[in-house]
Design an enzyme around this catalytic site. Structure first.
Site, PDB file in Angstrom:
ATOM      1  N   GLU A 118      50.311  42.525  32.190  1.00  0.00           N
ATOM      2  CA  GLU A 118      49.719  42.589  33.897  1.00  0.00           C
ATOM      3  C   GLU A 118      51.028  42.635  34.660  1.00  0.00           C
ATOM      4  O   GLU A 118      52.085  42.180  34.465  1.00  0.00           O
ATOM      5  CB  GLU A 118      48.810  41.436  33.882  1.00  0.00           C
ATOM      6  CG  GLU A 118      47.569  41.585  33.184  1.00  0.00           C
ATOM      7  CD  GLU A 118      46.353  40.525  33.289  1.00  0.00           C
ATOM      8  OE1 GLU A 118      46.757  39.351  34.191  1.00  0.00           O
ATOM      9  OE2 GLU A 118      45.373  40.756  32.759  1.00  0.00           O
ATOM     10  N   HIS A 233      42.549  40.978  45.022  1.00  0.00           N
ATOM     11  CA  HIS A 233      42.711  41.741  43.558  1.00  0.00           C
ATOM     12  C   HIS A 233      42.676  43.413  44.310  1.00  0.00           C
ATOM     13  O   HIS A 233      41.767  43.778  45.004  1.00  0.00           O
ATOM     14  CB  HIS A 233      41.707  41.463  42.625  1.00  0.00           C
ATOM     15  CG  HIS A 233      42.424  42.046  41.075  1.00  0.00           C
ATOM     16  ND1 HIS A 233      42.315  43.436  41.127  1.00  0.00           N
ATOM     17  CD2 HIS A 233      42.611  41.401  40.237  1.00  0.00           C
ATOM     18  CE1 HIS A 233      42.575  43.601  39.920  1.00  0.00           C
ATOM     19  NE2 HIS A 233      42.818  42.351  39.232  1.00  0.00           N
ATOM     20  N   ARG A 278      50.591  41.346  42.859  1.00  0.00           N
ATOM     21  CA  ARG A 278      49.354  41.832  43.281  1.00  0.00           C
ATOM     22  C   ARG A 278      49.289  41.626  44.748  1.00  0.00           C
ATOM     23  O   ARG A 278      48.463  42.719  45.236  1.00  0.00           O
ATOM     24  CB  ARG A 278      48.369  40.497  42.744  1.00  0.00           C
ATOM     25  CG  ARG A 278      46.899  40.973  42.419  1.00  0.00           C
ATOM     26  CD  ARG A 278      46.104  39.919  41.848  1.00  0.00           C
ATOM     27  NE  ARG A 278      46.314  40.255  40.354  1.00  0.00           N
ATOM     28  CZ  ARG A 278      45.493  39.648  39.445  1.00  0.00           C
ATOM     29  NH1 ARG A 278      44.970  38.424  39.820  1.00  0.00           N
ATOM     30  NH2 ARG A 278      45.588  39.845  38.086  1.00  0.00           N
ATOM     31  N   HIS A 337      39.833  37.303  45.242  1.00  0.00           N
ATOM     32  CA  HIS A 337      39.714  37.244  43.675  1.00  0.00           C
ATOM     33  C   HIS A 337      40.022  35.610  43.333  1.00  0.00           C
ATOM     34  O   HIS A 337      39.419  35.135  42.301  1.00  0.00           O
ATOM     35  CB  HIS A 337      40.847  37.986  43.106  1.00  0.00           C
ATOM     36  CG  HIS A 337      40.731  38.048  41.660  1.00  0.00           C
ATOM     37  ND1 HIS A 337      39.651  38.564  40.574  1.00  0.00           N
ATOM     38  CD2 HIS A 337      41.806  37.787  40.687  1.00  0.00           C
ATOM     39  CE1 HIS A 337      39.985  38.239  39.615  1.00  0.00           C
ATOM     40  NE2 HIS A 337      41.224  37.837  39.587  1.00  0.00           N
ATOM     41  N   ARG A 372      49.438  33.822  43.142  1.00  0.00           N
ATOM     42  CA  ARG A 372      49.561  33.565  41.583  1.00  0.00           C
ATOM     43  C   ARG A 372      49.946  34.761  40.940  1.00  0.00           C
ATOM     44  O   ARG A 372      49.290  35.871  40.877  1.00  0.00           O
ATOM     45  CB  ARG A 372      47.894  33.308  41.356  1.00  0.00           C
ATOM     46  CG  ARG A 372      47.582  32.783  39.948  1.00  0.00           C
ATOM     47  CD  ARG A 372      46.166  32.611  39.731  1.00  0.00           C
ATOM     48  NE  ARG A 372      45.567  33.970  40.060  1.00  0.00           N
ATOM     49  CZ  ARG A 372      44.858  34.800  39.160  1.00  0.00           C
ATOM     50  NH1 ARG A 372      44.684  34.330  37.960  1.00  0.00           N
ATOM     51  NH2 ARG A 372      44.202  35.865  39.506  1.00  0.00           N
TER      52      ARG A 372
END
Ligand code: SIN
Length: 513
Positions: A118, A233, A278, A337, A372
């Site tokens: 990811e 997100h 992200r 998110h 995060r």
């Protein structure tokens, strides 16, 4: 709820039936505990919806040090390195613990854990279960373990409304259920209530998650931290459905690209391109959409025909709206998110109120910093649940007295949702934050259905106003650069109300000029 609640007096209480709550209850066994859940266990927790899995340095080419380096880089200077290191070192064991509770992780034919990639991870280190339904599989196993643990009494259909606190120490919880109001006396309470997705129109989370744990803690006088850091997100399915369907980052990890209506990979200037952190990808997608473009995930070549096998849940959600990911582009837009901020806790999950712990998304441990790292949150919930349980078991308590029953309204975030969606999205600025704080103040000060969501929104708006810089997921159009010194902010509800009252008495620029 038909049991006589007096028979539970004094037991530790866990509020919330997601992964953090269930793991805490299981680690507490054989200590008798009460687990309060709004819904039937496993049905409405954001944990159940988690696609991404758990990040852990279990690969042959990996180590907790490498995992920590990626976490600190994504956190953009605000992670608590000591806590992050402690949590990430415990991550591989947490996977073993879950496997011990019966979680069926995805494995290679040789029986090794199959590891996914990811964004912003320098290694393949995401442990999945059932492809894209990791949360569902973990919850299946944990719910079954909880139901077969006699020391855990699960009370479903109960909403915690207020903590009873005396001299900064917890005395119990006022809750409501189908039979009316009820008081659970206890000097040991764990908040595991999840996040704040329901405060936003565009979210990938259950709409019922509207910051109840933050409101409980804040109204009890607890300190909260990092509230301004909300993760958006980049790839939620852009359709009419709310909450929005998450299109997992793991798909980009398998080679899918982000393109616009002309087919251009407009992220190409970013380091890491689709797998940049992200916050960076979400802002770039948002900016492109704001210019009038449409944005899509292109999965036709990679994962291509393997899509439906690797990501069955997402494939089925796409099919439901007439999209075949092997043949069609998937329209996407960013959506709320995850909340990096929460109730400030120490290394054992203790809050600033005696007898109150917090675990999972509702807590702010310092692991996530300003942004995060993907799939670190389920890992955090599983790891920290053990430490919360150990800390709670090490606390001696006196008897709790019954209290009179009090009625508090059920939270309704409708009004707050439109205010927060406008002012606390991907790009923020001083004037809209101030206007939002002024609008939220009378609601937060009241005692009706909007009050608790408004109190949570107000604390977030004031924290976002105080942070006059852009860092991680917090982007200020009027302060587009990082401040020289990185520091975390703490806030209480009293601080936020005082700051908002000051704003209410200062002249507004609205309508000027
Ligand atoms: C995803 O699958 O993209 C979400 C993973 C996460 O939020 O950690």
């Amino acid at each position: 709820m038909n049991a006589d609640v007096r028979s539970f007096f004094g037991r530790p209480i866990i509020v919330g039936g997601g992964i953090a709550g269930l793991m805490t209850a299981l680690h507490l066994a054989p200590e008798p505990v009460l687990l309060l859940s709004r819904n039937r266990l496993g049905t409405d927790a954001s944990s159940t919806w988690a696609q991404g899995g758990l990040a852990a340095s279990v690969g042959d080419d990996d180590s907790p040090t490498l995992h920590l380096a990626d976490t600190l880089a994504a956190g953009d200077g605000l992670c608590d390195e000591e806590i992050a290191s402690r949590i990430l070192r415990a991550a591989p064991d947490a996977i073993e613990t879950l496997a011990g509770f019966g979680v069926r992780f995805d494995r290679t034919p040789e029986g090794k854990l199959r590891l996914g990639q990811e964004a912003a991870h320098g290694r393949r280190r995401i442990v999945h279960a059932g492809g894209d339904c990791s949360g569902r599989e973990v919850m299946r196993a944990l719910v079954s373990a909880v139901h077969s643990t006699p020391s855990i009494v699960v009370v479903e259909g109960v909403e915690a409304r207020r903590l009873a606190v005396k001299e900064n120490a917890v005395r119990g919880i006022w809750a409501s259920c189908s039979m009316g109001s009820v008081f659970f006396g206890s000097r040991r309470v764990v908040l595991a209530t999840g996040g704040i997705g329901g405060l936003f129109f565009d979210t990938t989370n259950p709409l019922g998650s509207c910051g109840q744990g933050l409101a409980l803690a804040a109204r009890a006088g607890a300190v909260l931290s990092d509230l301004e850091f909300i993760q958006f997100h980049p790839t939620a399915l852009d359709g009419p459905g709310r909450p929005m369907q998450l299109i997992s980052e793991a798909i980009r990890g398998e080679g899918a690209t982000i393109v616009d209506e002309t087919g251009r990979r407009f992220l190409e200037g970013l380091e890491g391109i689709e797998l940049a952190p992200r916050d960076i990808v979400a802002r770039a997608v948002w900016k492109h959409l704001s210019k009038g473009h449409r944005v899509f995930l292109d999965t036709r070549e990679k994962p291509g025909t393997a899509f439906a096998v690797q990501f069955p849940t997402i494939a089925s959600a796409c099919r439901d709206v007439g999209i075949d990911p092997g043949r069609d582009l998937i329209p996407i837009r960013p959506a709320q998110h995850y909340h990096m901020g929460g109730v400030a806790v120490d290394a054992d999950g203790r809050t600033s109120v005696a007898g109150l712990w917090a675990c999972g998304e509702v807590a702010s441990t310092g692991l996530h910093g300003a942004n995060r790292l993907a799939s670190n949150s389920l890992t955090e919930a599983v790891v920290c649940a053990r430490w919360v349980a150990e800390s709670l078991l090490g606390t001696t308590v006196r008897r709790t007295k019954p209290a009179i029953t009090n009625d508090y309204p059920s939270p309704d975030p409708t009004t707050v949702r439109s205010l927060l969606s406008r002012a606390l999205g991907i790009v923020r600025d001083s004037e809209s934050l101030k206007a939002t704080a002024r609008a939220l103040l009378p609601l937060a000060d009241g005692n009706d259905a909007a009050s608790d969501p408004a109190a949570v929104g107000l604390m977030i708006a004031i924290a976002a106003l105080w942070r006059e810089e852009s860092r991680g997921a917090h982007y200020r159009a009027d302060f587009p650069h990082r401040a020289a010194i990185a520091r975390r902010f703490e806030i209480t509800l009293a601080d936020a109300l005082a700051a908002a009252r000051e704003l209410a008495h200062s002249p507004s620029l609205e309508g000027a000029g």
